[in-house]
Enzyme design. Structure first.
Site, PDB file in Angstrom:
ATOM      1  N   CYS A 382       0.840  -1.199   0.000  1.00 56.53           N
ATOM      2  CA  CYS A 382       0.000   0.000   0.000  1.00 56.53           C
ATOM      3  C   CYS A 382       0.882   1.259   0.000  1.00 56.53           C
ATOM      4  O   CYS A 382       1.532   1.539  -0.998  1.00 56.53           O
ATOM      5  CB  CYS A 382      -0.974  -0.031   1.167  1.00 56.53           C
ATOM      6  SG  CYS A 382      -2.368   1.109   0.979  1.00 56.53           S
ATOM      7  N   HIS A 516      -3.564  -5.208   0.086  1.00 55.02           N
ATOM      8  CA  HIS A 516      -3.110  -5.747   1.376  1.00 55.02           C
ATOM      9  C   HIS A 516      -3.173  -7.276   1.357  1.00 55.02           C
ATOM     10  O   HIS A 516      -4.150  -7.871   1.834  1.00 55.02           O
ATOM     11  CB  HIS A 516      -3.975  -5.196   2.512  1.00 55.02           C
ATOM     12  CG  HIS A 516      -3.737  -3.756   2.807  1.00 55.02           C
ATOM     13  ND1 HIS A 516      -2.802  -3.321   3.719  1.00 55.02           N
ATOM     14  CD2 HIS A 516      -4.298  -2.637   2.279  1.00 55.02           C
ATOM     15  CE1 HIS A 516      -2.805  -2.000   3.765  1.00 55.02           C
ATOM     16  NE2 HIS A 516      -3.707  -1.555   2.899  1.00 55.02           N
ATOM     17  N   GLU A 518      -1.751  -9.386   3.180  1.00 56.98           N
ATOM     18  CA  GLU A 518      -1.752  -9.991   4.515  1.00 56.98           C
ATOM     19  C   GLU A 518      -3.153 -10.364   4.974  1.00 56.98           C
ATOM     20  O   GLU A 518      -3.324 -11.259   5.823  1.00 56.98           O
ATOM     21  CB  GLU A 518      -1.094  -9.046   5.531  1.00 56.98           C
ATOM     22  CG  GLU A 518      -1.859  -7.791   5.876  1.00 56.98           C
ATOM     23  CD  GLU A 518      -1.545  -6.600   4.971  1.00 56.98           C
ATOM     24  OE1 GLU A 518      -1.770  -5.446   5.404  1.00 56.98           O
ATOM     25  OE2 GLU A 518      -1.094  -6.831   3.828  1.00 56.98           O
TER      26      GLU A 518
END
Length: 544
Positions: A382, A516, A518
Site C-alpha cells: 500500500c 493488502h 496480509e
C-alpha cells in the site's frame, strides 16, 4: 436451524475472546460442522475505519469492503471462512440506522427506546445472512458491566428465548489471577463476574478461565459450585506458546465437547486436528530463521500490524523457518545522527507496510533505497509501494521533486488522490472533501498480471483478486518514466488505469503492491507473496 454460541467477557478486557471464538469455530469445523463468527462492538463509531491504530489496532477489511474489528482477522485465519460486512456490527451502526428509520417515520409515532427497538435491531443483525449454518458464534465486545455493552447483553438474553430450548449457549471468559503475596490463585473475580452476568438474566453454560498457571481441581470445583456450572464446564485457558496452539489446547481441555454437550450433541465425530498439529510441528521445529525489518509508523503497538505479523509467520511456516520481526520506527531514519546502514544491514528482508500521513515517510523512502541499492529483499504494501515509486522516481528516473499529494501540494504528483474507479457496483467517485469514513477504495478488486513477471510466477496466475484500503494511487502518467528507471508495472487494474504491482526485474526480490495481501493469508494456506518474500529472505540469510 442454526445454533448460536454467545461469547462474553468479564473482569478485564484482552482475555482473548476473539481467539476463543476463532478457536472454537476451528474445532467445530474439525468435527464437520459449518460455522460463521460475528462480532458485536459496543462503541459508537460506525466502524473502526477512522480510529487511530494506537486506539484500536489494525482495521481489517473484508472482500465486500467492510472496515471491521481486527478480531475478524482471527476468525478468517482460523476457519478459512471469508468474513462479510454482515459479520461486524457496532452501536454506531445500530443507532445510525434506527435514527434514520425514526426520521422517515418508520416507527409510526412510537417512542423509540433501547428495548425493544435497539435490541430488536441487534437480534436482526445476529440472525441475518446465516445461510443455513450449523453454528453461529457471536462475540460480544467489551466487558460485562460496561454501560456500552448492556443493550447487546440484553439482546442475546432475549435471543436465547426467541430461539427456543437447546438452540443457544453462553460461554463466559474470566480471569483467575495469581496473587504472589498469598501464593495462590483467586477465584473471586470469576465469581463476581458471573454474578454480574446472571444479574442481567444470563446464566453461562461454560466458563473459560484465563490463568498463568494450572488451576487446581479444588479451585475448579469451587468455581463450579459458586457459578452454577458443572466442574467439566470450567475450562482452564493457560498462556500458549503460539496462538496456533490455542485450538489444540482448548480441545485437550474439553472446550468443544463441553459446548456440544450444552446442545445435547454427544455423538459428534472426533475432530480432525491434523492441520493444526502440522502447523505446530513447523512452529516447534524450524529448520532455520530469518530477520525481517518492518519499517512503519505504528510500531509502538504491534496490534496495528496484526495481520501483517501473522502473514510473516505464515511465510515462515511455508518455508519451515522462524521469522524474527524487528519493528523499526520510520522516523528513526530521519534523524541526522542515525546510521541507517548499521540498522538495516543485519536484516534479511525489509518490509514497508501501509499507513496514512506524512510522518516517517522520508525514513520509509530511505529504507526502500537501501533495499534497492544493497539488493536486500524488499516488500512494499500500500503506502509502502507508493514510497517505492517515489524513491524510484527521485533516484532512478530523475524526478527529483517526486512526492504524493497526500502530504501536500507538489509539482510532481507521482502519487495522487484517486477520484474515480470502477467497482462491481459501477463507477465510484470521490473528492478531497468527501467524508473520511468508508469512502476509500475498499474490498476485493481484480488485477491483471504480466505473464512474464515475477509476480505472475509467484501467484502462478495472470489474474488475481486482492483486498484494498487506500485513498491514493500511483499516477499512471509516470509509468513510462518509472519503467525507464527499472521499476516495472507488472500488475494493473483491468482497465489499465490503476497500478496494482510494481517490481524490479534486476533485483533478487523487490515487489510493491497497492493492496493488502496480509488480509488473505492463513496459517494452513500462506499467501504466496509472503511465502516468496520469506523464501528470498532465507536465501539472503545464507549470503550474509
Amino acid at each position: 436451524m442454526a445454533r448460536y454460541i454467545f461469547i462474553t467477557g468479564g473482569v478485564v478486557s484482552s482475555l482473548g475472546k476473539g481467539l476463543l471464538a476463532a478457536s472454537l469455530g476451528a474445532l467445530l469445523q474439525a468435527r464437520g460442522f459449518s460455522v460463521r463468527i460475528r462480532k458485536f462492538d459496543p462503541y459508537l463509531n460506525v466502524d473502526p475505519g477512522t480510529m487511530s491504530p494506537y486506539q484500536h489496532g489494525e482495521v481489517y477489511v473484508t472482500d465486500d469492503g467492510a472496515e471491521t474489528d481486527l478480531d475478524l482477522g482471527h476468525y478468517e485465519r482460523f476457519t478459512g471462512v471469508s468474513a462479510r460486512q454482515s459479520d461486524n456490527i457496532t452501536s454506531g451502526r445500530i443507532y445510525r440506522d434506527i435514527i434514520a428509520r425514526e426520521r422517515r417515520g418508520d416507527y409510526l409515532g412510537a417512542t423509540v427506546q433501547v428495548v425493544p427497538h435497539v435490541t430488536n435491531a441487534i437480534k436482526e443483525f445476529a440472525q441475518a445472512d446465516i445461510d443455513g449454518l450449523d453454528f453461529v458464534i457471536c462475540e460480544i465486545g467489551g466487558t460485562v458491566g460496561d454501560i456500552e455493552s448492556l443493550p447487546f447483553v440484553e439482546a442475546i438474553r432475549q435471543l436465547k428465548n426467541d430461539l427456543g430450548r437447546g438452540q443457544a449457549a453462553f460461554v463466559h471468559t474470566t480471569l483467575v489471577p495469581y496473587i504472589a503475596a498469598a501464593g495462590e490463585l483467586k477465584t473471586k473475580p470469576t465469581q463476581h463476574s458471573v454474578r454480574e452476568l446472571t444479574s442481567y438474566g444470563i446464566q453461562p453454560d461454560v466458563l473459560l478461565c484465563r490463568a498463568d498457571r494450572p488451576i487446581p481441581e479444588s479451585e475448579r470445583n469451587k468455581i463450579a459450585l459458586f457459578c452454577n456450572v458443572p466442574t467439566s464446564a470450567v475450562i482452564q485457558a493457560l498462556d500458549a506458546r503460539s496462538i496456533y496452539d490455542v485450538p489444540l489446547a482448548y480441545h485437550y481441555e474439553g472446550l468443544d465437547a463441553e459446548v456440544l454437550k450444552v446442545f445435547g450433541i454427544e455423538d459428534a465425530p472426533d475432530p480432525d486436528l491434523t492441520r493444526w498439529k502440522d502447523i505446530m510441528d513447523r512452529v516447534d521445529h524450524p529448520e532455520g530463521e530469518v530477520t525481517i525489518g518492518v519499517v512503519g509508523k505504528y510500531v509502538g503497538l504491534p496490534d496495528a500490524y496484526k495481520s501483517l505479523r501473522e502473514a510473516l509467520v505464515h511465510g515462515g511456516l511455508a518455508n519451515r523457518v522462524k521469522v524474527n520481526i524487528r519493528w523499526i520506527d520510520a522516523e528513526l531514519f530521519e534523524k541526522a545522527d542515525v546510521d541507517l546502514a548499521a540498522e538495516l544491514e543485519p536484516l534479511h528482508g525489509i518490509l514497508v507496510p501501509g499507513g496514512f500521513g506524512e510522518r516517517g515517510s522520508e525514513g520509509k523512502i530511505a529504507s526502500v533505497r537501501f533495499a534497492r541499492e544493497r539488493e536486500v529483499p524488499f516488500f512494499g504494501i500500500c503506502l509502502g509501494m507508493q514510497m517505492a515509486c517515489i524513491e524510484g522516481a527521485r533516484n532512478t528516473a530523475g524526478i527529483a521533486d517526486a512526492s504524493t499529494t497526500e502530504f501536500g501540494d507538489t509539482s510532481e504528483p507521482v502519487v495522487g488522490l484517486i477520484t474515480e474507479w470502477m467497482s462491481e457496483e459501477g463507477l465510484q467517485k470521490r473528492t478531497a472533501e468527501t467524508d473520511m469514513g468508508g469512502t476509500m477504495r475498499l474490498g476485493a478488486y481484480t488485477a491483471q498480471l504480466k505473464g512474464n513477471s515475477h509476480a505472475a510466477s509467484i501467484y502462478g496466475a495472470t489474474e488475481i483478486s486482492e483486498r484494498h484500503r487506500h485513498r491514493y494511487e500511483v499516477n499512471v502518467h509516470y509509468r513510462e518514466a518509472l519503467e525507464k528507471g527499472g521499476l516495472t508495472f507488472s500488475g494493473m487494474s483491468p482497465d489499465g488505469e490503476l497500478p496494482e504491482i510494481v517490481e524490479r526485474p534486476e533485483h533478487p526480490w523487490f515487489i510493491g503492491v497497492q493492496f493488502h495481501p496480509e488480509l488473505k493469508s492463513r496459517p494452513f494456506n500462506p499467501h504466496p507473496l509472503f511465502s516468496g518474500f520469506i523464501g528470498a529472505a532465507l536465501k539472503q540469510s545464507r549470503l550474509v
